[in-house]
Write an enzyme that holds these catalytic residues in place. Structure first.
Site, PDB file in Angstrom:
ATOM      1  CD  GLU A 179      13.659   0.767   8.238  1.00 24.00           C
ATOM      2  OE1 GLU A 179      14.250   1.744   9.708  1.00 24.00           O
ATOM      3  OE2 GLU A 179      13.925  -0.018   8.912  1.00 24.00           O
ATOM      4  CE  LYS A 229      -1.731   2.465   2.880  1.00 25.35           C
ATOM      5  NZ  LYS A 229      -1.631   3.647   2.430  1.00 25.35           N
ATOM      6  CD  GLU A 268       9.700  12.195  11.513  1.00 21.44           C
ATOM      7  OE1 GLU A 268       8.250  11.794  12.287  1.00 21.44           O
ATOM      8  OE2 GLU A 268      11.126  11.490  11.272  1.00 21.44           O
ATOM      9  CB  CYS A 315      13.449   8.464   8.298  1.00 23.18           C
ATOM     10  SG  CYS A 315      14.325   7.850   7.328  1.00 23.18           S
TER      11      CYS A 315
HETATM   12  P1  NAD Z   1       2.285   8.360   8.960  1.00 24.23           P
HETATM   13  O1  NAD Z   1       2.947   7.706   9.842  1.00 24.23           O
HETATM   14  O2  NAD Z   1       1.083   9.130   8.373  1.00 24.23           O
HETATM   15  O3  NAD Z   1       1.652   7.559   6.726  1.00 24.23           O
HETATM   16  C1  NAD Z   1       2.568   5.836   6.675  1.00 24.23           C
HETATM   17  C2  NAD Z   1       1.833   5.200   5.866  1.00 24.23           C
HETATM   18  O4  NAD Z   1       1.036   4.797   6.722  1.00 24.23           O
HETATM   19  C3  NAD Z   1       0.756   6.441   4.390  1.00 24.23           C
HETATM   20  O5  NAD Z   1       0.898   4.519   3.502  1.00 24.23           O
HETATM   21  C4  NAD Z   1      -0.497   5.919   5.193  1.00 24.23           C
HETATM   22  O6  NAD Z   1      -2.190   5.610   4.404  1.00 24.23           O
HETATM   23  C5  NAD Z   1      -0.705   4.479   6.342  1.00 24.23           C
HETATM   24  N1  NAD Z   1      -1.607   4.387   7.126  1.00 24.23           N
HETATM   25  C6  NAD Z   1      -2.150   5.636   8.308  1.00 24.23           C
HETATM   26  N2  NAD Z   1      -2.769   5.003   8.885  1.00 24.23           N
HETATM   27  C7  NAD Z   1      -2.533   3.959   9.422  1.00 24.23           C
HETATM   28  C8  NAD Z   1      -3.391   3.262   9.962  1.00 24.23           C
HETATM   29  N3  NAD Z   1      -4.071   3.140  11.442  1.00 24.23           N
HETATM   30  N4  NAD Z   1      -2.570   1.576   9.681  1.00 24.23           N
HETATM   31  C9  NAD Z   1      -1.827   1.397   8.689  1.00 24.23           C
HETATM   32  N5  NAD Z   1      -1.767   2.408   8.018  1.00 24.23           N
HETATM   33  C10 NAD Z   1      -1.737   3.552   8.010  1.00 24.23           C
HETATM   34  O7  NAD Z   1       3.707   8.497   7.971  1.00 24.23           O
HETATM   35  P2  NAD Z   1       3.505   9.789   6.484  1.00 24.23           P
HETATM   36  O8  NAD Z   1       2.920  11.147   6.934  1.00 24.23           O
HETATM   37  O9  NAD Z   1       3.117   9.249   5.565  1.00 24.23           O
HETATM   38  O10 NAD Z   1       5.745   9.977   6.406  1.00 24.23           O
HETATM   39  C11 NAD Z   1       5.951  10.894   7.106  1.00 24.23           C
HETATM   40  C12 NAD Z   1       6.347   9.586   8.427  1.00 24.23           C
HETATM   41  O11 NAD Z   1       7.694   9.000   7.470  1.00 24.23           O
HETATM   42  C13 NAD Z   1       7.697  10.585   9.303  1.00 24.23           C
HETATM   43  O12 NAD Z   1       7.529  10.084  10.839  1.00 24.23           O
HETATM   44  C14 NAD Z   1       9.623   9.183   8.588  1.00 24.23           C
HETATM   45  O13 NAD Z   1      10.449  10.024   9.918  1.00 24.23           O
HETATM   46  C15 NAD Z   1       8.749   8.241   8.592  1.00 24.23           C
HETATM   47  N6  NAD Z   1       9.474   7.953   7.731  1.00 24.23           N
HETATM   48  C16 NAD Z   1      10.638   6.887   7.901  1.00 24.23           C
HETATM   49  C17 NAD Z   1      11.465   6.074   7.345  1.00 24.23           C
HETATM   50  C18 NAD Z   1      12.725   4.997   7.870  1.00 24.23           C
HETATM   51  O14 NAD Z   1      13.635   4.517   7.507  1.00 24.23           O
HETATM   52  N7  NAD Z   1      12.719   5.143   8.704  1.00 24.23           N
HETATM   53  C19 NAD Z   1      11.230   6.933   5.981  1.00 24.23           C
HETATM   54  C20 NAD Z   1      10.650   7.369   5.532  1.00 24.23           C
HETATM   55  C21 NAD Z   1       9.908   8.202   6.247  1.00 24.23           C
END
Ligand code: NAD
Ligand code: MN
Length: 490
Positions: free
Chosen positions: A246, A171, A379, A280
């Protein structure tokens, strides 16, 4: 969407608009999946795992499909870089220099690593025989990814999962499904059998939750915020799924007193403002020796001033827009909070004049930040750098570690012995010395503390998609001879 080898609409007929965040124009329309679609995708992956050819294909052959996929990506690299730039608001230079080459390299790398998944002979010194350890696929894996590196994050889930013989439902993030769909299209072309990879586009709250909770899913691999990561782990716990997470970060950049200041300056800009800080790994806390503060900060502001904000498809552009209006609102709220809590806004913080369309925000620098302030702890996921000063090296380490996160850090010094000592004291999954952001397909990536669970990339990342089986096969025929004294020999 791709479900069981067919390109389908959502069963409800609903769709969602995909925007270009640099000018707010409509880029595409994709199906909006609901729970029913998610279950269909899970069923397809289940079927492909239980009865399909993919898990039964030898690892080396699976690897060849991934290597072919990497070649197909290479052949379309310019078009895909442009699509990624437009959908993610990523400057075309970065999409072309970083995102596409890495997506290609990492796909090929997991293809080549697949051949490492051979049975190992294991000597049992206490039993006196040799047996085997097998690395088997886990089953149906679900991948959920964020919008900041849409293609690369898809690769990090799909390539290791498939290399290890799993099937997958991916997804993509709601805002950025386009390159992940292209990846699936090319995977089909590379020879992946139907159902081995399924991609559904839809909301996290509906589709994401279904993937995390559904009993037919054996593993969930999630990249995103720490808050949603917790929900995923909770939802996965009823069925005790394998979970890798992650999550977020708040990386410190520790500038030691004898750092090369020119290098550290470039590192600070790159660390904080790459992809508008929506990374991130972003170096969002700059720790300076107090004696260096004035000169370093003056030069940092000058350099930040010269960063060029502009359209993502221009090769002159250093920084594009944030992903969405709501993301910019969120970042602006943090900027306001920084001011309110007494930090000194010394650069940026505004929407740039001259770019009325698109979700742009100037690179932003706060001085006089203290570790208790919200902007030093949370963050932000935007172009906001917090500058703090320290007196002693021990204090620098303490500040670097004063966070619930532990994804990454960088240490800057010409004295490599000193830098290494500090690097060893920092609790984070990656610590760079005189570098920031660089990732390798061969090196483990992941978080300490609340930045995650498990590792991606390299052999560590591949093993996260395997179950370990001990195959006790005694070729000498000696094993049953004493049966722990329970059954006497006839
Ligand atoms: P997010 O947590 O809002 O969403 C991530 C994904 O989860 C999306 O596909 C979203 O649709 C889905 N999602 C949302 N609610 C959900 C639920 N209840 N159950 C399952 N899936 C759900 O994050 P974002 O705003 O898309 O991205 C930014 C975040 O991602 C930042 O916190 C960043 O640090 C993190 N990030 C981490 C890494 C890493 O490698 N550690 C890499 C890139 C981004
Ligand atoms: Mn989000």
């Amino acid at each position: 969407m791709l479900i069981g080898g067919a390109w389908v609409e959502s069963t409800s007929g609903a769709s969602q608009d995909i925007q270009d965040p640099s000018d707010e124009t409509l880029l595409a329309s994709v199906p909006l999946a609901n729970r029913e679609d998610a279950r269909a995708a899970i069923d397809a992956a289940r079927d492909a795992f239980d009865t399909g050819p993919w898990p039964r294909t030898p690892p080396g052959k699976r690897g060849q499909v991934l290597v072919r996929l990497a070649e197909l990506l290479q052949a379309e690299t310019d078009r895909l870089a442009e699509l990624e730039a437009r959908n993610a608001g990523k400057p075309i230079r970065q999409a072309s220099i970083a995102d596409l080459p890495m997506a290609i390299e990492h796909t090929g790398h997991f293809g080549r690593l697949a051949s490492k998944l051979v049975d190992e002979e294991l000597e049992l010194p206490d039993v006196g025989i040799t047996t085997r350890v097998l690395r088997e696929p886990i089953g149906v894996c679900a991948g959920i990814i964020p919008w900041n590196f849409p293609l690369l994050m898809a690769v990090w889930k799909v390539a290791p999962a498939l290399a290890a013989g799993n099937t997958m439902v991916l997804k993509p993030a709601t805002y950025t499904p386009l390159t992940a769909l292209e990846y699936a299209r090319l995977a089909e072309k590379a020879g992946l059998p139907p159902g081995a990879l399924n991609v559904i586009t839809g909301s996290g709250h509906e589709v994401g939750e279904e993937l995390a909770a559904h009993p037919s899913v054996d593993k969930i691999a999630f990249t995103g915020s720490t808050k949603i990561g917790r929900a995923v782990m909770r939802n996965a716990s009823d069925t005790l799924k394998r979970v890798t997470l992650e999550l977020g970060g708040k990386a410190p950049m520790v500038i030691l007193p004898n750092a090369d200041q020119d290098e550290a300056l470039r590192g600070a800009l790159f660390g904080a403002f790459l992809h508008q800080g929506q990374v991130c790994l972003a170096g969002t806390r700059l720790l300076l020796p107090s004696a260096m503060r004035e000169s370093f900060l003056r030069r940092l502001r000058q350099r930040a001033e010269s960063l060029h904000l502009g359209p993502t498809l221009s090769w002159e552009t250093d920084m594009g827009p944030l992903i969405s209006a709501s993301q910019r609102d969120r970042v602006e709220a943090y900027v306001a909070q920084g001011v309110e809590e007494g930090a000194a806004l010394v650069h940026g913080g505004r929407r740039p004049p001259g770019l009325p369309k698109g979700y742009y925000l100037e690179p932003t620098i706060f001085d006089d930040v203290t570790p208790e302030m919200t902007i030093a702890r949370e963050e932000i996921f935007g172009p906001v750098l917090s500058v703090m000063t320290y007196e002693t090296c021990a204090e620098a380490v303490e500040m670097a570690n004063a966070t619930e996160y532990g994804l990454a850090a960088s240490v800057w010094s010409r004295d490599l012995k000193e830098a290494q000592a500090v690097a060893r004291d920092i609790r984070a999954g990656t610590v760079w010395v005189n570098q920031h952001h660089i990732l390798s397909c061969a090196a483990p990536h992941g978080g300490y503390k609340q930045s995650g669970v498990g590792r991606e990339l390299g052999i560590w990342g591949l093993y996260e998609y395997t179950e370990v089986k001990h195959l006790f096969l005694d070729e000498s025929g000696e094993a049953m001879k004493d049966a722990f004294g329970l059954v006497q020999p006839d």
